[in-house]
Scaffold this motif. Structure first.
Motif, PDB file in Angstrom:
ATOM      1  N   ALA A 104       0.861  -1.182   0.000  1.00  0.00           N
ATOM      2  CA  ALA A 104       0.000   0.000   0.000  1.00  0.00           C
ATOM      3  C   ALA A 104       0.895   1.228   0.000  1.00  0.00           C
ATOM      4  N   VAL A 105       0.671   2.112  -0.979  1.00  0.00           N
ATOM      5  CA  VAL A 105       1.529   3.280  -1.174  1.00  0.00           C
ATOM      6  C   VAL A 105       0.666   4.542  -1.161  1.00  0.00           C
ATOM      7  N   PRO A 106       0.902   5.471  -0.219  1.00  0.00           N
ATOM      8  CA  PRO A 106       0.165   6.733  -0.258  1.00  0.00           C
ATOM      9  C   PRO A 106       0.375   7.450  -1.591  1.00  0.00           C
ATOM     10  N   GLU A 107      -0.682   7.995  -2.139  1.00  0.00           N
ATOM     11  CA  GLU A 107      -0.582   8.691  -3.427  1.00  0.00           C
ATOM     12  C   GLU A 107       0.467   9.804  -3.374  1.00  0.00           C
ATOM     13  N   SER A 108       0.602  10.459  -2.218  1.00  0.00           N
ATOM     14  CA  SER A 108       1.492  11.616  -2.099  1.00  0.00           C
ATOM     15  C   SER A 108       2.973  11.269  -2.249  1.00  0.00           C
ATOM     16  N   VAL A 109       3.344   9.992  -2.092  1.00  0.00           N
ATOM     17  CA  VAL A 109       4.764   9.638  -2.177  1.00  0.00           C
ATOM     18  C   VAL A 109       5.101   8.929  -3.481  1.00  0.00           C
ATOM     19  N   ALA A 110       4.105   8.692  -4.335  1.00  0.00           N
ATOM     20  CA  ALA A 110       4.326   7.960  -5.583  1.00  0.00           C
ATOM     21  C   ALA A 110       4.549   8.916  -6.742  1.00  0.00           C
ATOM     22  N   ALA A 111       5.273   8.423  -7.751  1.00  0.00           N
ATOM     23  CA  ALA A 111       5.502   9.169  -8.981  1.00  0.00           C
ATOM     24  C   ALA A 111       5.433   8.197 -10.154  1.00  0.00           C
ATOM     25  N   PRO A 112       5.071   8.686 -11.344  1.00  0.00           N
ATOM     26  CA  PRO A 112       5.046   7.795 -12.515  1.00  0.00           C
ATOM     27  C   PRO A 112       6.437   7.242 -12.809  1.00  0.00           C
ATOM     28  N   LYS A 113       6.518   5.962 -13.087  1.00  0.00           N
ATOM     29  CA  LYS A 113       7.805   5.366 -13.450  1.00  0.00           C
ATOM     30  C   LYS A 113       8.256   5.915 -14.795  1.00  0.00           C
ATOM     31  N   PRO A 114       9.491   6.406 -14.887  1.00  0.00           N
ATOM     32  CA  PRO A 114       9.984   6.861 -16.187  1.00  0.00           C
ATOM     33  C   PRO A 114       9.880   5.739 -17.227  1.00  0.00           C
ATOM     34  N   ALA A 115       9.316   6.051 -18.376  1.00  0.00           N
ATOM     35  CA  ALA A 115       9.034   5.023 -19.379  1.00  0.00           C
ATOM     36  C   ALA A 115      10.298   4.366 -19.919  1.00  0.00           C
ATOM     37  N   ASN A 116      11.419   5.073 -19.873  1.00  0.00           N
ATOM     38  CA  ASN A 116      12.664   4.517 -20.409  1.00  0.00           C
ATOM     39  C   ASN A 116      13.396   3.621 -19.423  1.00  0.00           C
ATOM     40  N   LEU A 117      12.860   3.470 -18.225  1.00  0.00           N
ATOM     41  CA  LEU A 117      13.465   2.586 -17.226  1.00  0.00           C
ATOM     42  C   LEU A 117      12.592   1.353 -17.032  1.00  0.00           C
TER      43      LEU A 117
END
Length: 333
Positions: A104-117
């Motif tokens: 479970a990950v709070p929305e505030s600490v997540a970021a989109p994974k860079p597509a090139n990684l």
């Protein structure tokens, strides 16, 4: 679901795999199927009980903090992510872990994974990326043309911090062994000290910032390479009273941390430099900015070794040896 859990603190902590319930989502959280987890030195320090007065875990506790995976479910207050989105995050200091099939990950600490990684590369970033960002940009206010010393340049934090400092326009000094001189130079280090041949405090001069990454007397020696007005931002201690106040710790712990940092504070004042201890915090906004640098190729993750989930304990033991050249990652799915 399967998770690597800490069951007991101590010199011989009880760590092992267990079946635990899948997390129950809060309204502002994402349920993430974990694909990879980056390991950090703190993952080995926590089971010993070093941070027991500071980090609040309810045992048995799932280990790990860096995470890369795919959102499978969202809480009813989540607005930025949807099922199917690939994300990366740090859940450090949130009373939960990531070395599990789901987290479970709070929305505030997540970021989109860079597509090139890929997921392994993305999992290598959150803690070292956020630590470097908060130390160099927020705490030290590093500016173009300044000089920053990042010891242990071939390690997990060093390989990232060197690149970020160069992105900010700074000149970077570092230490490493003979076999890694070319590696850290390729990341952007301008002044490289082979610690097997030289003492850094006998070689480096007139630095503006020191990023403290090595325990022992390295912090005190670093004071001597700073110019007047310079800053030491330590990631390894000694902990100071300001940190205790930020954490709202009791008077006894505040006094203990004051005592622990008294010597280095006194030496710093004598040289007219400042010392502070940094405890990284999760931050999805900052991680998204770091993600842009990763997408553009300005910074690249450096990975030493990847372990399968079944060998997560072996991965922690490998990291504890202190010889990793870059990050150690556990691949789960």
């Amino acid at each position: 679901m399967k998770a690597l859990v800490l069951k007991r603190y101590g010199k011989s902590p009880d760590i092992g795999f267990a079946e635990v319930p899948r997390p129950t989502l809060q309204p502002d959280e994402l349920l993430v199927q974990v694909h990879a987890v980056g390991l950090n030195p703190v993952d080995n320090a926590i089971p010993s009980g070093t941070f027991k007065p500071i980090l609040k875990f309810r045992l048995p506790a799932t280990m790990g903090s860096d995470i890369a995976g795919v959102v499978t479910e969202v809480g009813n207050r989540v607005t930025r992510f949807k099922p199917g989105d690939a994300i990366f995050a740090s859940v450090f200091d949130l009373g939960r872990g990531s070395l599990a099939e789901f987290a479970a990950v709070p929305e505030s600490v997540a970021a989109p994974k860079p597509a090139n990684l890929d997921f392994v590369q993305a999992a290598a970033v959150p803690m070292v990326g956020l630590t470097s960002w908060q130390a160099l940009k927020e705490r030290a206010n590093l500016r173009p043309g300044q000089k920053v010393f990042v010891p242990a340049g071939a390690g997990g934090i060093g390989t990232f911090a060197i690149q970020l400092a160069k992105h900010f326009g700074a000149k970077v000094g570092t230490t490493t062994s003979t076999g890694n001189v070319e590696r850290v130079s390729s990341l952007g280090a301008d002044e490289v000290v082979d610690y097997k041949k030289q003492e850094f405090d006998k070689t480096l001069r007139s630095y503006d910032v020191v990023l403290g990454t090595i325990r022992g007397d390295a912090i005190e020696k670093s004071i001597g390479i700073l110019k007047s007005g310079g800053k030491i931002v330590s990631l390894v201690g000694p902990l100071d009273a300001a940190f205790a106040r930020t954490r709202r710790l009791n008077f006894v712990l505040t006094f203990v941390f004051w005592l622990m940092s008294h010597k280095v504070m006194r030496l710093a004042r004598k040289r007219k430099v400042t010392y502070s201890f940094l405890f990284v915090r999760p931050d999805g906004g900052q991680l998204a900015e770091i993600g842009e640098l990763l997408r553009s190729g300005s910074i690249r993750p450096v990975i030493d070794k990847v372990f399968p989930f079944e060998q997560a304990k072996a991965a922690l033991e490998y990291l504890a040896q202190g010889r990793a050249k870059g990050k150690v990652v556990v691949k789960i799915n």
